[in-house]
Design a protein around this motif. Sequence first.
Motif, short mmCIF file in Angstrom:
data_model
loop_
_atom_site.label_atom_id
_atom_site.label_comp_id
_atom_site.label_asym_id
_atom_site.label_seq_id
_atom_site.Cartn_x
_atom_site.Cartn_y
_atom_site.Cartn_z
N ASP A 1 0.73 -1.37 0.00
CA ASP A 1 0.04 -0.14 -0.02
C ASP A 1 0.89 1.14 -0.04
OD1 ASP A 1 -2.21 -1.63 0.14
OD2 ASP A 1 -2.30 -1.35 2.23
N ASN A 2 2.21 1.06 0.37
CA ASN A 2 3.08 2.35 0.55
C ASN A 2 4.30 2.30 -0.03
OD1 ASN A 2 1.19 3.94 2.63
ND2 ASN A 2 1.42 1.84 3.43
N LYS A 3 4.40 1.32 -1.17
CA LYS A 3 5.69 1.02 -1.65
C LYS A 3 6.41 2.22 -2.21
CE LYS A 3 3.54 -0.68 -5.63
NZ LYS A 3 3.35 -1.85 -6.74
N SER A 4 5.76 3.21 -2.66
CA SER A 4 6.52 4.39 -3.02
C SER A 4 6.81 5.62 -2.13
CB SER A 4 5.66 5.19 -4.27
OG SER A 4 4.29 5.52 -3.57
N SER A 5 6.66 5.25 -0.88
CA SER A 5 7.08 6.11 0.19
C SER A 5 8.23 5.70 0.98
CB SER A 5 5.61 6.36 1.19
OG SER A 5 6.34 7.12 2.24
N LEU A 6 9.28 6.41 1.18
CA LEU A 6 10.42 6.27 1.74
C LEU A 6 10.29 5.88 3.30
CD1 LEU A 6 13.57 5.90 1.61
CD2 LEU A 6 13.80 8.41 1.97
N PRO A 7 9.73 6.70 4.16
CA PRO A 7 9.29 6.53 5.57
C PRO A 7 8.79 5.06 5.59
CG PRO A 7 8.67 8.69 4.98
CD PRO A 7 8.93 8.00 3.67
N HIS A 8 7.85 4.83 5.03
CA HIS A 8 7.08 3.61 5.06
C HIS A 8 7.81 2.49 4.68
CE1 HIS A 8 3.84 6.75 4.93
NE2 HIS A 8 2.95 5.80 5.69
N ARG A 9 8.69 2.55 3.68
CA ARG A 9 9.59 1.46 3.28
C ARG A 9 10.64 1.18 4.42
NH1 ARG A 9 10.39 0.75 -2.31
NH2 ARG A 9 12.36 0.00 -2.17
N LEU A 10 11.01 2.31 5.20
CA LEU A 10 11.99 1.95 6.30
C LEU A 10 11.16 1.29 7.25
CD1 LEU A 10 14.43 2.61 7.89
CD2 LEU A 10 13.42 4.74 8.61
#
Length: 736
Positions: free
Chosen positions: A624-633
């Motif tokens: 759902d959030n694969k393009s967001s850096l904070p969510h990937r972290l």
Amino acid sequence: MRDLSLLQIQMRDYDGYRETRQRLLELRPGQRASWIGYAISWHLLKDYEMALAVIEEFRKTLNPKPYDYEYSELILYQSSILEEACRYQDAINHLQKYEKDIVDKLFLEESRARLYQLLGDTSSSAAVYRKTIEVRQKIYSDVLEQQPRASLPKKLPLTFLTGDMFRDHVDEYLRRSLRKGVPSLFTSLKPLYTDSSKVSMIQQLTTTYYRTLIDKQLFHPEDTIESNEGELEPPTTLLWTQAYLAQHYDYLGDFKQAFHHINEALDATPTLPELQMIKGKIFKHAGNMQLAAQHLDEAQAMDTADRYINCVCAKYMLRNNQVKEAEAMCQNFTREGASAADNLNEMQCMWFQTECAAAYSRRQQWGDALRHCHQVDKHFTEITEDQFDFHTYCLRKFTLRSYVSLLRLEDVLRNHRFYFKAASIAIKIYLHMHSHPVGDETSHGESNPSNLSASELKKLKNKQRKAQKKAAEEKAAAEEAAKRQTTADKNNKASGADADSEVSKKSDELLPSKLERCADPLEQAIRFLVPLQTLCSHKIESHIFAYEIYSRRGKPLLMLKAIKGGYNLHTRDPRFHVCMVKFLIYVRAASNLPDSVKEVLDKEMSSIYNNVTPQSLNNKFLDDNKSSLPHRLAAAQAMYYMDQSCQTAALELACSLDNSLSGITIQNCSEVYASLTKQDFGECSEKMDSYKKSCHQLFPFSSVFSPEPVVEKPSEEVVCNGVNSGHHDPLTQHEQ
């Protein structure tokens, strides 16, 4: 009896307060304070009918005079009670009945419009609002006519105008302000930067000004000397245009353009403090607090009598962890004979204390940081106690609505941002102290110096030397406190008073050496957490702190409460996702929980997790959030927490800087780098170095990712007020 009522309202004992006010009314029915106090007691108990009945009986005894403010306040207070009781039509009728007695006509119309809106009568509400707008338009026209040079009447239309009308008005506003040299021009227009179309028009206008002022000394290519009142624009107009463009591009994150314009302005006028402040702010946003503090120091040296520049300079120094230098800077405007820190503490200067706490925390001086956090907490306690004097004052002055608002404000006082910041710092420190108690910092290798290399042994000796120096300073502070205690005790014996002793004991309680060696850090953390849970439950950080504390105490139901509170906020905060994964793993691994606890957990968690596995939960969050850096972290941290054999995949996920990702900012990349440094993914020094180099290419001015300190090379030296104020070019190093 009156003193008892004051204590009861101070402690929020509303039932006792009502009984006491009733007895006071029976004893002294001729005093209006007796009637009003009794009515307010019913109001605070939310018995609106009784409150209205008491006020109405009291109102009948009054003989209002023309333009009677106190009688008007009583009528409006009755209306506010009717509104709280959801009797909107009765409130409208009440305002209409006593309209001639109400002094504040504008507030009367606004109240009437709001009540119609609450009733759902939008047409009547719109009609009243149109009437108030007409009144305001007349006021606006009168001010514009009487004060043609005032800037506020010209700025207000910019908030709602669009298209060509906005362009024309902002063009006139910009030209006038740049010609006058208004330093706060960008600050006044910054609220407009939420609208991208307005930002585009402002950028187009200011860049046109910049080019044309250089070529023709006019604002626009089509302007002529005749159309410009027969004069060319002065050189200062170009200077302030460059300053505005520097702030404009700084806000948009284009630091290269921002430095270009501010350096041009400084080349022309290197002795203007505002330009040094702008350059320092650009360095701050670019991630280099050292050079930011340096430029603010230069600005302060150019105008030592400016208190605002002094405060901003001190704040930048604290952001650069220069606590002693910041205190010395503040000493210029504090009381002589006392240290700046003590004087600012007496004045309840909480911005300074929260910044000091953050600086000491970054320097890992936990005791000093906690001392400032506890001082901020005491300020809020003192503010709560200070309301005691207003209980009689507000009744005597008849400011009834303001008095009720004051009581309700005091009830939620600790939701203020200063308390939230101080509490957040304190909780993080106590969590760290629980995991790493003071005195246990040394590792196994440090306890065996024979196993260390020469360089490691040198580092260990330096660390021990610093620890010994700090211990000596704390011992000296403790001895000084003991001397003050002895002196206070002697004075108390002589005078029979113990006030000084109490002050000395309180100061002794806040010794850094004692604070960083508290017996139960989690208990102290809970002390700061409780107000956040009560008053700041709308902030996800409150629930994250609660989970982190109670997970360390092994309290599954309180952990569930924190998870449920954060889940109900419907947030996609990446930090909270890590807590959710950890809690799910904890519950699945727990085998010795009581049956009653298991039953509650199963019932509540089914609606939150929908019976998914930790891996499935993490995978869905990542999808759902694969393009967001904070969510990937966050997903990478959860992945490594579940399975440490996935280190390579987790690192690739967290450290990706692909152009398609969103949230690639200095702050987010710094958080990724901090996570690598704390070994959230285990030992990964090679990946950490490569990530640092990649971030340095993206953010060349940031000191976090710079392989060596970013130092400006002086292009010329300027002496101002005896201070060496060299102007430098920060782009030189990065363009070579």
